[in-house]
Motif scaffolding. Sequence first.
Motif, PDB file in Angstrom:
ATOM      1  N   GLY A   1       0.863  -1.224  -0.193  1.00 60.01           N
ATOM      2  CA  GLY A   1       0.059  -0.019  -0.102  1.00 60.01           C
ATOM      3  C   GLY A   1       0.953   1.218   0.037  1.00 60.01           C
ATOM      4  N   VAL A   2       1.801   1.151   0.593  1.00 54.60           N
ATOM      5  CA  VAL A   2       2.706   2.456   0.905  1.00 54.60           C
ATOM      6  C   VAL A   2       3.514   2.582  -0.369  1.00 54.60           C
ATOM      7  CG1 VAL A   2       4.909   3.246   1.945  1.00 54.60           C
ATOM      8  CG2 VAL A   2       3.175   2.208   3.401  1.00 54.60           C
ATOM      9  N   LEU A   3       4.028   1.452  -1.067  1.00 55.66           N
ATOM     10  CA  LEU A   3       4.867   1.423  -2.393  1.00 55.66           C
ATOM     11  C   LEU A   3       3.839   2.265  -3.365  1.00 55.66           C
ATOM     12  CD1 LEU A   3       6.792  -1.755  -2.217  1.00 55.66           C
ATOM     13  CD2 LEU A   3       7.522   0.650  -1.523  1.00 55.66           C
ATOM     14  N   LEU A   4       2.439   1.729  -3.414  1.00 55.16           N
ATOM     15  CA  LEU A   4       1.639   2.215  -4.389  1.00 55.16           C
ATOM     16  C   LEU A   4       1.357   3.699  -4.334  1.00 55.16           C
ATOM     17  CD1 LEU A   4      -0.374   1.444  -6.609  1.00 55.16           C
ATOM     18  CD2 LEU A   4      -2.246   0.712  -4.829  1.00 55.16           C
ATOM     19  N   ALA A   5       1.079   4.097  -2.863  1.00 55.33           N
ATOM     20  CA  ALA A   5       0.919   5.444  -2.479  1.00 55.33           C
ATOM     21  C   ALA A   5       1.929   6.502  -3.150  1.00 55.33           C
ATOM     22  CB  ALA A   5       0.707   5.654  -1.030  1.00 55.33           C
ATOM     23  N   TRP A   6       3.238   5.949  -2.754  1.00 55.38           N
ATOM     24  CA  TRP A   6       4.476   6.846  -2.942  1.00 55.38           C
ATOM     25  C   TRP A   6       4.841   6.379  -4.518  1.00 55.38           C
ATOM     26  CZ3 TRP A   6       7.104   5.501   2.300  1.00 55.38           C
ATOM     27  CH2 TRP A   6       6.175   6.308   3.246  1.00 55.38           C
ATOM     28  N   ARG A   7       4.173   5.732  -5.231  1.00 54.54           N
ATOM     29  CA  ARG A   7       4.819   5.499  -6.711  1.00 54.54           C
ATOM     30  C   ARG A   7       6.362   5.046  -6.728  1.00 54.54           C
ATOM     31  NH1 ARG A   7       2.088  10.898  -9.276  1.00 54.54           N
ATOM     32  NH2 ARG A   7      -0.219  10.296  -8.740  1.00 54.54           N
ATOM     33  N   ALA A   8       6.785   4.316  -5.863  1.00 54.90           N
ATOM     34  CA  ALA A   8       8.008   3.822  -5.639  1.00 54.90           C
ATOM     35  C   ALA A   8       8.363   3.015  -6.957  1.00 54.90           C
ATOM     36  CB  ALA A   8       8.115   2.826  -4.706  1.00 54.90           C
ATOM     37  N   PRO A   9       9.617   3.061  -7.427  1.00 60.17           N
ATOM     38  CA  PRO A   9      10.294   2.399  -8.305  1.00 60.17           C
ATOM     39  C   PRO A   9      10.098   0.890  -8.352  1.00 60.17           C
ATOM     40  CG  PRO A   9      11.839   4.333  -7.655  1.00 60.17           C
ATOM     41  CD  PRO A   9      10.629   3.866  -6.546  1.00 60.17           C
ATOM     42  N   ALA A  10      10.528   0.362  -9.303  1.00 57.43           N
ATOM     43  CA  ALA A  10      10.265  -1.227  -9.214  1.00 57.43           C
ATOM     44  C   ALA A  10      11.037  -2.018  -8.430  1.00 57.43           C
ATOM     45  CB  ALA A  10      10.710  -1.789 -10.853  1.00 57.43           C
ATOM     46  N   ILE A  11      12.256  -1.491  -8.302  1.00 54.48           N
ATOM     47  CA  ILE A  11      13.067  -2.091  -7.183  1.00 54.48           C
ATOM     48  C   ILE A  11      12.517  -2.265  -5.967  1.00 54.48           C
ATOM     49  CG2 ILE A  11      14.377  -0.079  -6.484  1.00 54.48           C
ATOM     50  CD1 ILE A  11      17.149  -1.504  -6.210  1.00 54.48           C
ATOM     51  N   PHE A  12      11.741  -1.436  -5.398  1.00 52.05           N
ATOM     52  CA  PHE A  12      11.146  -1.703  -3.952  1.00 52.05           C
ATOM     53  C   PHE A  12      10.074  -2.432  -3.918  1.00 52.05           C
ATOM     54  CE2 PHE A  12      12.989   2.627  -4.200  1.00 52.05           C
ATOM     55  CZ  PHE A  12      13.872   2.602  -2.863  1.00 52.05           C
ATOM     56  N   TRP A  13       9.710  -3.126  -5.295  1.00 51.20           N
ATOM     57  CA  TRP A  13       8.564  -3.885  -5.473  1.00 51.20           C
ATOM     58  C   TRP A  13       8.956  -5.363  -5.296  1.00 51.20           C
ATOM     59  CZ3 TRP A  13       3.181  -2.752  -5.741  1.00 51.20           C
ATOM     60  CH2 TRP A  13       2.859  -1.209  -5.868  1.00 51.20           C
ATOM     61  N   LEU A  14      10.159  -5.470  -5.748  1.00 48.91           N
ATOM     62  CA  LEU A  14      10.714  -6.918  -6.054  1.00 48.91           C
ATOM     63  C   LEU A  14      10.369  -7.865  -5.181  1.00 48.91           C
ATOM     64  CD1 LEU A  14      12.085  -8.944  -7.961  1.00 48.91           C
ATOM     65  CD2 LEU A  14      14.034  -8.123  -6.923  1.00 48.91           C
ATOM     66  N   VAL A  15      11.045  -7.732  -3.651  1.00 47.01           N
ATOM     67  CA  VAL A  15      10.839  -8.657  -2.544  1.00 47.01           C
ATOM     68  C   VAL A  15       9.559  -8.721  -2.080  1.00 47.01           C
ATOM     69  CG1 VAL A  15      11.436  -9.033  -0.124  1.00 47.01           C
ATOM     70  CG2 VAL A  15      13.283  -8.183  -1.944  1.00 47.01           C
ATOM     71  N   PRO A  16       8.865  -7.756  -1.864  1.00 50.40           N
ATOM     72  CA  PRO A  16       7.409  -7.889  -1.406  1.00 50.40           C
ATOM     73  C   PRO A  16       6.437  -8.810  -2.517  1.00 50.40           C
ATOM     74  CG  PRO A  16       7.819  -5.464  -1.168  1.00 50.40           C
ATOM     75  CD  PRO A  16       9.044  -6.409  -1.994  1.00 50.40           C
ATOM     76  N   VAL A  17       6.720  -8.691  -3.653  1.00 48.71           N
ATOM     77  CA  VAL A  17       5.756  -9.212  -4.608  1.00 48.71           C
ATOM     78  C   VAL A  17       6.312 -10.757  -4.650  1.00 48.71           C
ATOM     79  CG1 VAL A  17       5.315  -9.642  -7.046  1.00 48.71           C
ATOM     80  CG2 VAL A  17       5.353  -7.472  -6.063  1.00 48.71           C
ATOM     81  N   LEU A  18       7.578 -11.072  -4.570  1.00 48.02           N
ATOM     82  CA  LEU A  18       8.019 -12.331  -4.473  1.00 48.02           C
ATOM     83  C   LEU A  18       7.468 -13.064  -3.410  1.00 48.02           C
ATOM     84  CD1 LEU A  18      11.732 -11.902  -5.694  1.00 48.02           C
ATOM     85  CD2 LEU A  18       9.902 -13.110  -7.143  1.00 48.02           C
ATOM     86  N   TRP A  19       7.523 -12.297  -2.147  1.00 51.83           N
ATOM     87  CA  TRP A  19       7.073 -12.950  -0.908  1.00 51.83           C
ATOM     88  C   TRP A  19       5.527 -13.331  -1.032  1.00 51.83           C
ATOM     89  CZ3 TRP A  19       8.705 -15.533   2.886  1.00 51.83           C
ATOM     90  CH2 TRP A  19       7.786 -15.938   3.955  1.00 51.83           C
ATOM     91  N   CYS A  20       4.787 -12.432  -1.722  1.00 51.82           N
ATOM     92  CA  CYS A  20       3.352 -12.701  -1.810  1.00 51.82           C
ATOM     93  C   CYS A  20       3.297 -14.174  -2.583  1.00 51.82           C
ATOM     94  CB  CYS A  20       2.554 -11.681  -2.428  1.00 51.82           C
ATOM     95  SG  CYS A  20       2.397 -10.161  -1.404  1.00 51.82           S
ATOM     96  N   LEU A  21       4.009 -14.236  -3.714  1.00 50.89           N
ATOM     97  CA  LEU A  21       3.885 -15.646  -4.368  1.00 50.89           C
ATOM     98  C   LEU A  21       4.449 -16.767  -3.758  1.00 50.89           C
ATOM     99  CD1 LEU A  21       5.102 -14.175  -7.932  1.00 50.89           C
ATOM    100  CD2 LEU A  21       2.969 -14.528  -7.031  1.00 50.89           C
ATOM    101  N   VAL A  22       5.445 -16.757  -2.600  1.00 50.97           N
ATOM    102  CA  VAL A  22       6.196 -17.575  -2.117  1.00 50.97           C
ATOM    103  C   VAL A  22       5.117 -18.139  -0.952  1.00 50.97           C
ATOM    104  CG1 VAL A  22       8.128 -18.289  -0.623  1.00 50.97           C
ATOM    105  CG2 VAL A  22       8.447 -17.375  -2.742  1.00 50.97           C
ATOM    106  N   SER A  23       4.542 -16.895  -0.422  1.00 51.70           N
ATOM    107  CA  SER A  23       3.819 -17.499   0.925  1.00 51.70           C
ATOM    108  C   SER A  23       2.568 -18.028   0.484  1.00 51.70           C
ATOM    109  CB  SER A  23       3.695 -16.145   1.681  1.00 51.70           C
ATOM    110  OG  SER A  23       2.749 -16.327   2.838  1.00 51.70           O
ATOM    111  N   GLY A  24       2.039 -17.265  -0.743  1.00 50.89           N
ATOM    112  CA  GLY A  24       0.533 -17.862  -1.140  1.00 50.89           C
ATOM    113  C   GLY A  24       0.702 -19.429  -1.619  1.00 50.89           C
TER     114      GLY A  24
END
Length: 227
Positions: A161-184
């Motif tokens: 949510g924070v990364l979306l609000a702050w329009r963070a670059p792709a590098i900040f998304w890598l670990v969160p998205v990968l974790w969502c896939l692994v945990s899911g």
Amino acid sequence: MSEWWKYSLSDFLMFSSRSYYRLIESYNAAIWPAHFLALVAGVIVLGAIARPRQHLRRSAALVLAAAWGWVAWAYHLERYAEINTAAPYFAVAFAVHALLLCWLAYRPSNAAPAPQPLALGLSGLAILAYPLLALARDGGQWRQAEVFGIVPDPTVVATLGVLLAWRAPAIFWLVPVLWCLVSGATLMELKIGHAWLLPALALTAVVARVMGSKTPRDLNSTANPQS
């Protein structure tokens, strides 16, 4: 030598859903009442999304960095490693992302000029509603609640949510998205009913970020292609 493609994720899991939630229960008991501090930290994060000010943004990024660092050590290394040999690698990934969040705290702001409802909703869901999932499971109880800043899943969703609000670059998304896939995938193998939730939230956040990165000219040209 056995063919590696014949293996599935279930062949690598060394624990059951019962063991997984017992670990969370014992972890919660060991660090109680730190959950109240985690709630205060969550309110700071929500406030930074609702009122995008530089000082709030910096405070929220540092709060998130501390949360990721805590989860890396207290959860992954100290607890999860007891039942999952991959946990030390998860700890490294979370520690690296904590450092990235420290960098995010001091980089020039790209926050939207007004609060983003979807970003606020994602973080609000993670911080305020995610613990309720413990009661939705058969045999679930409050002692097994997954709390932001304490365990990975709600911490990662709040970060999306924070990364979306702050329009963070792709590098900040890598670990969160990968974790969502692994945990899911892990929860799916454990046959947990809400296993789909993390990948779905990650996909929603990524799609919203991609769409939000388009300028009005981009959207206009898509809607009115030239002949």
